[in-house]
Design a protein around this motif. Structure first.
Motif, PDB file in Angstrom:
ATOM      1  N   THR A 153       9.694   4.290  -3.508  1.00 10.73           N
ATOM      2  CA  THR A 153      10.234   4.903  -2.290  1.00 10.73           C
ATOM      3  C   THR A 153      11.462   5.751  -2.600  1.00 10.73           C
ATOM      4  O   THR A 153      11.604   6.873  -2.092  1.00 10.73           O
ATOM      5  CB  THR A 153      10.596   3.820  -1.260  1.00 10.73           C
ATOM      6  N   ARG A 161      10.328   8.934  -4.391  1.00 10.68           N
ATOM      7  CA  ARG A 161       9.616   9.823  -3.469  1.00 10.68           C
ATOM      8  C   ARG A 161      10.579  10.512  -2.510  1.00 10.68           C
ATOM      9  O   ARG A 161      10.465  11.722  -2.249  1.00 10.68           O
ATOM     10  CB  ARG A 161       8.570   9.017  -2.686  1.00 10.68           C
ATOM     11  N   HIS A 220       1.818   9.492  -5.445  1.00  8.65           N
ATOM     12  CA  HIS A 220       2.700   8.636  -4.649  1.00  8.65           C
ATOM     13  C   HIS A 220       4.160   9.074  -4.638  1.00  8.65           C
ATOM     14  O   HIS A 220       4.937   8.572  -3.815  1.00  8.65           O
ATOM     15  CB  HIS A 220       2.605   7.194  -5.139  1.00  8.65           C
ATOM     16  N   ARG A 257       0.863  -1.180   0.000  1.00  5.43           N
ATOM     17  CA  ARG A 257       0.000   0.000   0.000  1.00  5.43           C
ATOM     18  C   ARG A 257       0.902   1.233   0.000  1.00  5.43           C
ATOM     19  O   ARG A 257       1.721   1.412   0.903  1.00  5.43           O
ATOM     20  CB  ARG A 257      -0.904   0.012   1.231  1.00  5.43           C
ATOM     21  N   LEU A 258       0.763   2.067  -1.002  1.00  2.00           N
ATOM     22  CA  LEU A 258       1.651   3.209  -1.141  1.00  2.00           C
ATOM     23  C   LEU A 258       1.099   4.417  -0.403  1.00  2.00           C
ATOM     24  O   LEU A 258      -0.096   4.738  -0.509  1.00  2.00           O
ATOM     25  CB  LEU A 258       1.825   3.561  -2.624  1.00  2.00           C
ATOM     26  N   PRO A 259       1.945   5.114   0.359  1.00  2.00           N
ATOM     27  CA  PRO A 259       1.472   6.335   1.022  1.00  2.00           C
ATOM     28  C   PRO A 259       1.190   7.428   0.005  1.00  2.00           C
ATOM     29  O   PRO A 259       1.807   7.488  -1.061  1.00  2.00           O
ATOM     30  CB  PRO A 259       2.654   6.714   1.921  1.00  2.00           C
ATOM     31  N   THR A 260       0.255   8.284   0.337  1.00  6.05           N
ATOM     32  CA  THR A 260      -0.065   9.429  -0.504  1.00  6.05           C
ATOM     33  C   THR A 260       0.749  10.620  -0.041  1.00  6.05           C
ATOM     34  O   THR A 260       0.767  10.952   1.153  1.00  6.05           O
ATOM     35  CB  THR A 260      -1.564   9.760  -0.433  1.00  6.05           C
ATOM     36  N   VAL A 261       1.439  11.262  -0.980  1.00  2.32           N
ATOM     37  CA  VAL A 261       2.252  12.431  -0.653  1.00  2.32           C
ATOM     38  C   VAL A 261       1.334  13.635  -0.444  1.00  2.32           C
ATOM     39  O   VAL A 261       0.377  13.846  -1.208  1.00  2.32           O
ATOM     40  CB  VAL A 261       3.263  12.719  -1.774  1.00  2.32           C
ATOM     41  N   ARG A 262       1.622  14.402   0.585  1.00  2.00           N
ATOM     42  CA  ARG A 262       0.822  15.595   0.857  1.00  2.00           C
ATOM     43  C   ARG A 262       0.851  16.519  -0.352  1.00  2.00           C
ATOM     44  O   ARG A 262       1.905  16.829  -0.884  1.00  2.00           O
ATOM     45  CB  ARG A 262       1.362  16.329   2.076  1.00  2.00           C
TER      46      ARG A 262
END
Length: 603
Positions: free
Chosen positions: A223, A226, A307, A120-125
């Motif tokens: 990763t 990002r 992402h 599950r990929l985090p969402t970038v602000r």
């Protein structure tokens, strides 16, 4: 509801969805080492689905499709071919060429990369782009940029992570970079003719998977990208991705079956007789008239924003994106990007040409897009070479209003990845691409370049001094110009490719930046230009009434002066009645400069 394509995990399950309208059967192929397990997928309209009763992030997979094999009619189904998910975002290895990729019935499971089921990929602000029109874009070949950088650790050289190194960031800050533009970082394959020559594609403009990062230059996957973007953002520097949506590395009718060709060959544009349209010169052309292809492109862009946090995109051969089949300023992709809440405010840059009919479309992209302006490059080079009219130069410096009107959408550049470097522009009158193995026939033949007395390196101090002066004049013109400006990495300190103007296949010292022997004085000069540009607000200098152009003798320019190639110098005063910066240049003296003039005293 829009179905999410690709592999996704959630609620204790792993779901796979792929589009293949013409297939008669389709299998999900799971790999444990070299052991393959096939699971028949279920058809649902144009899509095929499979589901595992567990979350399996990190699992390796691909697809096999059954159907008709008739390449002359646009059908390339061969269940012996392992196919990469068009929605893959990570692969377990790089692509490489092999004859079996194009041979019917020969299994390719041991050759083709396997996609990796993502975590599950985090969402970038979400933030506004760290870039504004008028800033400096720094074009970077990720691998070649850091392979010889003495301060970057050996294990990071040639990777995306190297760009986050403090020494690299310090250099970017010193020369005033507003955003780095990364040449392609998604997975690509070598052109077929390169391996027999012992060469590889070093630039990446031959993608197969449109959103899967290439394991060779981004081994840490999403990763790594990002984290690099985050590091540059903390330094106030944006990140723009150069993406190739005009063709894929599956090439022409003799190319391999790797992904889209084996799943949905209708993604490629075809002539009425069924043959592949080649408006790219790369063997095939993606068909933006098809909603499914546009959806894949839009999902790719959203992925990199959501992402990875990127600030924008440069689109290679962007005219293709507006073909259906002919170019249209009202192409659906433009409206779809503009209406998308994730994409509408991103930096969008077009390379506004392809090699198809009416392929040159400079100035015809949407008003919120920037465009590479090759007219700036050519007219500025001609002027300083000595055979260009000063009127053309003034028009380019003033924002190319003949092309863009009042909208300052021009990306002004002197050199890019494709063509001579800046240093080679003043040292070579002819291309020297012998190392490319094509008898020096590849690359541009007309470069508006010059050699200052001798071709290539010279030990003559007079020739060296002249070349240094020419580089400074060119760079000063760039930084004085209205519009966004772009430098290709290394041109700020005299990078050379030994006269090779098409170094796409030179993953070696020809294409790698030489940091040890860089021209520090030229580098300091560029840093000073960047500071001077920032001091006047980048775009604050506007070429409009009541501004006045004058000859070097002080008289106003006439029509004949503008067209006369012998007119040596001009000066521009934006507002004779107020304090402002004035621009002056002299071809004879090899000089361009800004000077601040006070407002006239009131008497």
């Amino acid at each position: 509801m829009t179905r999410p394509y690709g592999a996704s995990i959630g609620r204790g399950r792993t779901r796979f969805v792929v589009r293949s309208p013409e297939a008669s059967a389709l299998w999900l192929c799971l790999f444990d080492g070299d052991a393959e397990r096939r699971i028949a997928m279920r058809r649902d309209g144009d899509d095929w689905l499979a589901e595992l009763p567990a979350e399996v992030p990190g699992a390796r997979y691909g697809y096999r499709a059954e159907g008709e094999w008739a390449p002359d009619r646009g059908h390339w189904f061969d269940s012996a071919k392992l196919l990469v998910d068009p929605y893959a975002i990570q692969l377990d290895r790089r692509f490489f060429q092999h004859p079996s990729l194009a041979a019917f019935g020969e299994d390719t499971a041991g050759i083709v990369p396997r996609a990796i089921v993502p975590e599950r990929l985090p969402t970038v602000r979400r933030r506004k782009p760290r870039f504004a029109r008028g800033d400096l874009i720094y074009e970077v070949n990720v691998r070649g940029f850091s392979m010889q950088h003495p301060d970057v650790p050996a294990n990071l050289r040639g990777t995306v992570a190297a760009l986050a190194h403090p020494a690299v960031i310090a250099h970017l800050k010193e020369i005033g970079v507003g955003a780095v533009e990364l040449m392609p970082v998604v997975a690509w394959i070598d052109e077929r003719h390169l391996p027999p020559l012992g060469l590889t594609n070093a630039w990446g403009y031959n993608p197969v998977a449109l959103m899967a990062l290439d394991p060779g230059i981004c081994p840490g996957g999403v990763t790594e990208l990002r984290e690099m973007v985050s590091a540059l953002h903390k330094a106030g520097i944006g990140v723009i991705l150069d993406l190739v949506f005009n063709h894929t590395g599956e090439s022409d009718i003799h190319g391999g079956v790797l992904s889209l060709r084996g799943l949905d060959n209708a993604a490629y544009a075809h002539a009425p007789d069924g043959s592949l349209i080649n408006d790219t010169g790369c063997g095939n052309t993606l068909d933006f008239a098809r909603p499914a292809l546009r959806a894949l492109v839009l999902d790719s862009l959203r992925h990199f924003v959501r992402h990875c946090g990127v600030d924008g995109f440069r689109f290679d051969l962007a005219t293709i994106m507006a073909r259906g089949p002919g170019f249209s300023e009202d192409a659906p992709i433009f409206a779809e990007i503009a209406a998308d809440p994730l994409l509408a405010d991103r930096v969008l840059i077009a390379e506004p040409w392809d090699i198809g009919p009416s392929g040159y479309q400079l100035g015809r992209f949407p008003q919120n897009w920037l465009e590479w302006n090759d007219r700036f490059r050519d007219d500025v080079r001609r002027f300083w070479r000595g055979d260009g009219a000063i009127g053309a130069l003034a028009t380019r410096i003033a924002g190319s209003s003949d092309i863009f009107g009042k909208d300052c959408r021009s990306v002004n550049f002197l050199a890019a990845h494709d063509g001579f470097t800046l240093a080679d522009t003043v040292a070579y009158a002819e291309r020297h691409n012998h190392a490319n193995g094509e008898d020096n026939r590849d690359g541009h033949g007309d470069n508006q370049s010059w050699n200052c007395g001798t071709e290539g390196p010279s030990s003559d101090p007079a020739i060296t001094a002249r070349r240094q002066a020419d580089q400074r004049a060119l760079l000063a013109t760039l930084f004085a110009s209205i519009g966004t400006v772009m430098l290709t990495a290394g041109d700020e300190f005299g990078r050379s490719q030994a006269g090779n103007n098409n170094a796409y296949c030179q993953d070696n010292s020809i294409g790698w930046i030489d940091w040890q022997n860089r021209d520090r004085q030229l580098e300091d000069f560029v840093a000073a230009l960047a500071r001077a540009r920032a001091a006047r607000g980048g775009l604050a200098m506007e070429f409009r009434e009541p501004g006045v152009w004058r000859r070097s003798d002080g008289n106003e320019m006439t029509t004949a002066d503008w067209m006369d190639p012998l007119t040596d110098g001009i000066a521009y005063v934006p507002d004779p009645s107020a304090a402002s910066f004035a621009l002056s240049l002299s071809r004879r003296e090899g000089l361009i400069a800004w000077s601040k003039i006070p407002a006239p005293s009131k008497t």
